[in-house]
Every structure is written in structure tokens, then in C-alpha cells.
Design an enzyme around this catalytic site. Structure first.
Site, short mmCIF file in Angstrom:
data_model
loop_
_atom_site.label_atom_id
_atom_site.label_comp_id
_atom_site.label_asym_id
_atom_site.label_seq_id
_atom_site.Cartn_x
_atom_site.Cartn_y
_atom_site.Cartn_z
N ASP A 220 4.48 -102.62 71.78
CA ASP A 220 3.32 -102.49 70.90
C ASP A 220 3.71 -102.87 69.46
O ASP A 220 4.88 -103.05 69.16
CB ASP A 220 2.82 -101.03 70.90
CG ASP A 220 3.94 -100.08 70.53
OD1 ASP A 220 4.69 -99.65 71.44
OD2 ASP A 220 4.12 -99.82 69.33
N ASP A 222 3.18 -100.84 66.97
CA ASP A 222 3.09 -99.55 66.28
C ASP A 222 1.69 -99.40 65.67
O ASP A 222 0.70 -99.56 66.38
CB ASP A 222 4.22 -99.42 65.24
CG ASP A 222 4.44 -97.97 64.84
OD1 ASP A 222 4.34 -97.09 65.72
OD2 ASP A 222 4.70 -97.72 63.67
N1 LIG Z 1 5.43 -97.46 68.34
C1 LIG Z 1 6.43 -96.72 68.85
N2 LIG Z 1 7.02 -95.78 68.09
C2 LIG Z 1 8.04 -95.03 68.61
N3 LIG Z 1 8.53 -95.19 69.84
C3 LIG Z 1 7.93 -96.12 70.62
N4 LIG Z 1 8.19 -96.50 71.90
C4 LIG Z 1 7.35 -97.48 72.22
N5 LIG Z 1 6.53 -97.76 71.18
C5 LIG Z 1 6.88 -96.92 70.17
#
Ligand SMILES: Nc1ncnc2[nH]cnc12
Ligand SMILES: CSC[C@H]1O[C@H](OP(=O)(O)O)[C@H](O)[C@@H]1O
Length: 303
Positions: A220, A222
Site C-alpha cells: 500500500d 500508507d
Molecule cells: N502502511 C503500513 N504501515 C505499517 N505497516 C504496514 N504493513 C503493511 N502496510 C503497512
């Protein structure tokens, strides 16, 4: 001559490959003689049983970081038990497979990053095997094993995977995802990806003199990217399931290479304690020394 080859006169190492499966990876395909076993440690119980087997004749040990079915959150993982159990099982090299958020435009979901640095902002965790009664300070200047990283990069490119070598993994405490202010702060620091588990895992692997490298698998963006929804577990799991197939192919490709008999690690990961102990022998606590039998036995038990 490289100290990486048995012919250099250094002790030959018969590698045993540890695999730590992160979110979405709770089993490993293709192992022969598969057997789940309970491994007890002086630090308590690991996240789950460990899965022992062979892949292409190479001894492997798999640990689902959060336990099968994902019952354990990042802050409650018994990192010391996990690393001790792998060391106690003879593991010499660890490949950590981790789901991360991307902090850079050029690292989209599905991309793999072979990171080479960490910024550790976790705080609610036991971070060392050492304590009062036996003090040690290991180097973390280069927190990941470049020897394993070279093999991971080579095999990933050979498989045609979207992979980047190098990058900084920001370790947050969680379990909540980052605020937008935090995400943009990490970006301003030049971090590449964000996750919640690779520390103290990497610090403990170094104290245990185990070579450790991470495949950070982007799921992703975030919560900073204007054109993408903020991260959710559903989004992570969805991408992780497609990442997992590529992760399995990468694992199957690197294990035969990592499993070849070799000399000592050229980066010195497997001698990290050589000059790290500072407590005088007559001031060392026998009870703590007993707990360190697996992770530090090489330096504590020599004449
Ligand atoms: N955006 C994110 N922040 C922290 N850990 C994650 N693991 C997968 N995506 C994450
Ligand atoms: C389910 S998203 C948050 C979760 O995923 C990552 O786990 P891992 O590093 O074990 O792959 C992240 O660190 C969080 O634990």
C-alpha cells in the site's frame, strides 16, 4: 581470498535457512519432510511452532511471525523467543518476508524492496538478549546482511520481479497505522517503506550472530498519497495474497543458492559478538548466562 569460501581456511558453514513469514505468509510450500515442532526457549514461547523441512536439499526452518491465523500483534510478539528458537534450531541465515507501506511514488504496491537500513521508532518491546549481569553492544551500522541481499537481488531480477535494492524501513510501534503527519515526516526523512515488525527482530538476529535480510513487500501507499486511499487491513491482505505467490517463487529460487556450504560471512554478521561483551567474567550473572546458551554460547563458552 574471500572469507566466503570454505577453501579460505575459515570454518565451513553448512547453512540452515530461517524464513520468517509476515502478514499473509503463514505457511511455506515445497518443503520436503515437513514437520511442525514446538521449540521452547528461556525467553518463553515463540509465536507458533516452527516448520522444519528441506527445500532442494537445504535445511529450512519457517516461523509464521504472527502465528498461524495471525493472533499476535506486532507489540506483543516475543521477538527474543522467536530469534532464540531459530538459533536453537541451527539457523545461520534468516530471510524476513514483510508486508510494508510505501513512502515513495516509485515503490508501488507489488514492488519488493531489499532494504539496507532501518530507523527504529518502536518503543514497547524487549530489544536485547543482554541485560544487567552481561552487557553487550553490537554494531548495527549495517543492520542487514549484504551477502544475503546480493542473492535476493540477483534471484529477484532473474525472476523478472519488480525489485529495488536499498532503502530504509521505518519501524513504527503500531498497531494503529500512521497519521498523515507521521507518514509525511517519514517521507521527509527519506525512508522508503514503513512497517511494524523488523525491529527488534534485526537487532536480536545480530546479537544472535545470525545473518538477516528482509524482503519488504509493498502492499500500500500508507496514507500520504493523494491518489490512493489510506491503508486498510483489507487492502494489505488483498495485495499480500498476490505478493505471496511472488514471495514463494523468490524463496524457492534463493534457498538453493543461500544453502551452499560457505565460509564465514564477509560482512561479519556471524561474528557480531566478537568484540561486543563488556562485563568482566567475574561480574557476569550465571542465571543470565544460562539464558544466553544458544544466542551467545560461541563467545561465552570458549576457553
Ligand atoms: N502502511 C503500513 N504501515 C505499517 N505497516 C504496514 N504493513 C503493511 N502496510 C503497512
Ligand atoms: C496487516 S498490515 C500491518 C501488519 O503487516 C506487517 O506485518 P509483517 O511485518 O509481519 O509482514 C506490519 O509489520 C504489521 O504487523
Amino acid at each position: 581470498m574471500s572469507t566466503n569460501s570454505p577453501s579460505s581456511g575459515t570454518p565451513a558453514v553448512e547453512p540452515v535457512i530461517g524464513l520468517i513469514g509476515g502478514s499473509g505468509l503463514y505457511d511455506i510450500d515445497g518443503l520436503e519432510d515437513k514437520e511442525w515442532r514446538t521449540v521452547e526457549t528461556p525467553w518463553g514461547m515463540p509465536s507458533d511452532q516452527l516448520l522444519f523441512g528441506r527445500l532442494a536439499g537445504v535445511r529450512c526452518v519457517f516461523l509464521p511471525r504472527h502465528g498461524r491465523g495471525h493472533p499476535i500483534p506486532p507489540s506483543r510478539l516475543n521477538y527474543r523467543a522467536n530469534i532464540d528458537a531459530l538459533k536453537r534450531s541451527g539457523v545461520t541465515d534468516i530471510v524476513s518476508l514483510s508486508a510494508v507501506g510505501s513512502l515513495k511514488e516509485e515503490l508501488p504496491p507489488g514492488h519488493f524492496v531489499i532494504i539496507d537500513q532501518f530507523i527504529d521508532r518502536s518503543f514497547a518491546r524487549e530489544k536485547s538478549f543482554f541485560d544487567t549481569g552481561c552487557v553487550a553492544h553490537v554494531s548495527m551500522a549495517d543492520p542487514l546482511c549484504p551477502r544475503i541481499g546480493d542473492t535476493l537481488e540477483d534471484k529477484a531480477r532473474g525472476l523478472g520481479l519488480d525489485v529495488t535494492r536499498g532503502g530504509t524501513y521505518l519501524v513504527m510501534e503500531g498497531p494503529q497505522f500512521s497519521t498523515r503527519a507521521e507518514s509525511n515526516l517519514y517521507r521527509s526523512w527519506g525512508c522508503s517503506v514503513v512497517g511494524m515488525t523488523n525491529m527488534p527482530e534485526a537487532k536480536l538476529a545480530r546479537e544472535a550472530e545470525i545473518c538477516y535480510a528482509t524482503v519488504a513487500m509493498v502492499t500500500d501507499y500508507d496514507c500520504w498519497h493523494p491518489d490512493h486511499d489510506s491503508v486498510t487491513v483489507d487492502a494489505v491482505v488483498k495485495v499480500m495474497q498476490s505478493n505471496a505467490d511472488r514471495a514463494r517463487a523468490l524463496v524457492a529460487s534463493v534457498i538453493p543458492a543461500l544453502g551452499q556450504p560457505r565460509g564465514l560471512c564477509r560482512a561479519g554478521c556471524d561474528r557480531a559478538l566478537e568484540h561486543a561483551l563488556i562485563t568482566a567474567p567475574d561480574r557476569r550473572d550465571p542465571a543470565l548466562l544460562a539464558k544466553l546458551d544458544a544466542v551467545a554460547g560461541r563467545v561465552l563458552n570458549r576457553a
